[in-house]
Design an enzyme around this catalytic site. Sequence first.
Site, mmCIF file in Angstrom:
data_model
loop_
_atom_site.group_PDB
_atom_site.id
_atom_site.type_symbol
_atom_site.label_atom_id
_atom_site.label_comp_id
_atom_site.label_asym_id
_atom_site.label_seq_id
_atom_site.Cartn_x
_atom_site.Cartn_y
_atom_site.Cartn_z
ATOM 1 N N HIS A 55 0.820 -1.228 0.000
ATOM 2 C CA HIS A 55 0.000 0.000 0.000
ATOM 3 C C HIS A 55 0.849 1.271 0.000
ATOM 4 O O HIS A 55 0.499 2.268 0.634
ATOM 5 C CB HIS A 55 -0.953 0.004 1.188
ATOM 6 C CG HIS A 55 -2.025 -1.040 1.123
ATOM 7 N ND1 HIS A 55 -2.430 -1.603 -0.057
ATOM 8 C CD2 HIS A 55 -2.780 -1.612 2.103
ATOM 9 C CE1 HIS A 55 -3.396 -2.490 0.188
ATOM 10 N NE2 HIS A 55 -3.624 -2.523 1.488
ATOM 11 N N HIS A 91 -10.516 2.913 -0.510
ATOM 12 C CA HIS A 91 -10.568 1.698 0.294
ATOM 13 C C HIS A 91 -11.757 1.729 1.263
ATOM 14 O O HIS A 91 -11.605 1.412 2.449
ATOM 15 C CB HIS A 91 -9.253 1.537 1.060
ATOM 16 C CG HIS A 91 -8.914 0.125 1.442
ATOM 17 N ND1 HIS A 91 -9.740 -0.668 2.217
ATOM 18 C CD2 HIS A 91 -7.817 -0.635 1.170
ATOM 19 C CE1 HIS A 91 -9.174 -1.843 2.409
ATOM 20 N NE2 HIS A 91 -8.009 -1.857 1.787
ATOM 21 N N GLU A 150 -12.351 -2.439 -4.403
ATOM 22 C CA GLU A 150 -11.216 -1.582 -4.732
ATOM 23 C C GLU A 150 -10.886 -1.685 -6.223
ATOM 24 O O GLU A 150 -10.344 -2.681 -6.672
ATOM 25 C CB GLU A 150 -10.009 -1.984 -3.901
ATOM 26 C CG GLU A 150 -10.239 -1.941 -2.403
ATOM 27 C CD GLU A 150 -9.154 -2.675 -1.658
ATOM 28 O OE1 GLU A 150 -7.993 -2.198 -1.684
ATOM 29 O OE2 GLU A 150 -9.434 -3.741 -1.070
#
Length: 384
Positions: A133, A204, A341
């Site tokens: 991430h 998210h 996502e």
Amino acid sequence: MRTIFTLLFCVLGFAKVCCTGQSNCTKSGLCLDSFHTTIEGKQVSLYVLTNDNGVEACVTNYGARLVSLMVPNWNGVFEDVVQGYDNIDDYVNKGQNFGATMGRYVGRIKGPSFTLDGVESHLQDSGKGHISHGGTPGFQNRVWDVVEHTSQRIVLKYISPDGENGFPGELTVMLTYTLTEQNSVDVDFTATTTKPTVINLTNHSFFNISGDLARSVTSQHLWIDSKQIAVYDTHKNLTGEFMNVRNTPFDFMCPRLIGDAIDDSHPQLQVTKGYDHTFMLHHPGSLRHPAAILYDTQSGRALTVYTTEPAIHIYTANGLKGNQKGKKAIVYPFRSSVCLETMHPSDSPNHPQFPSTSLRPGEVFHSKTVFLFSTDPPMINGVD
């Protein structure tokens, strides 16, 4: 075979005591004062978007997060359909990605490194041989600048410095949230760079469209415009291979309950203990063809996702363990939400067969996703 499936199928008591009767309380019961602070010398606040239908979306510039989203059920009752916290301290200290903008690169890059135009970049290592991430801190931990805020739109900006967490190039990202009169939340990214780099951005949000944020999503129905998933190895790193989903627990080409096969013994599910997989879209990059449709028979709500991205990552909140207390003091149990996502596959820079995530000077990255809510039963065509 082509299968046609038809989907059949403030707020009093929501406000916190501290907000009762106060003008700084949102429809979802959030106190604006609970988000008003300074982080690293920059102002953080909560921003409210509303449309003429009574839908309300609340966004904070800390992590460019969607904090709450009030949409009606089929009886016209408005309920919050995204998990999160009711104060900025919890977002800063508890480490969950509720509603956040993930970047520079959502998912994992192995090595952690990649080579682009003959230049190798070494990225921040999580200690497990990859960066996840975008590293720490990521875009979800940054205070974004508010460029514009109107009743139905907010524009946020973050400039990621050259070398942040190892990524080359100064990256300028613009994010626009728009709440439309069609009851959609549109998430629109653009970005430019000063050096060749890679980029993979997504929202998210943890959705529970039933409006009961403590209820399992396994009883909700899901359809995905996908015939393939990206395959994990036993360490949850992508191998570069794709797997056909037909007649597997990943077959959502016709609508089915999320919980139908979520605990199956399939090797890919054993890696993640639930859905946490990237589905390659059959109609990639199309804002005309749905990428996924989620619906709940209890509330009558349907959430249709459109995106310019080539894939959608489905995560069924397998990491929630009942130890996260969110808005209205609700404890979020195991699988009490689902993330939709829209993105490119993880580790794309190291797999040339994957859609490219490269961005070079002079180019403009653009990605748009539409989260459209309704209570009208849509028609869904099965995937060819």
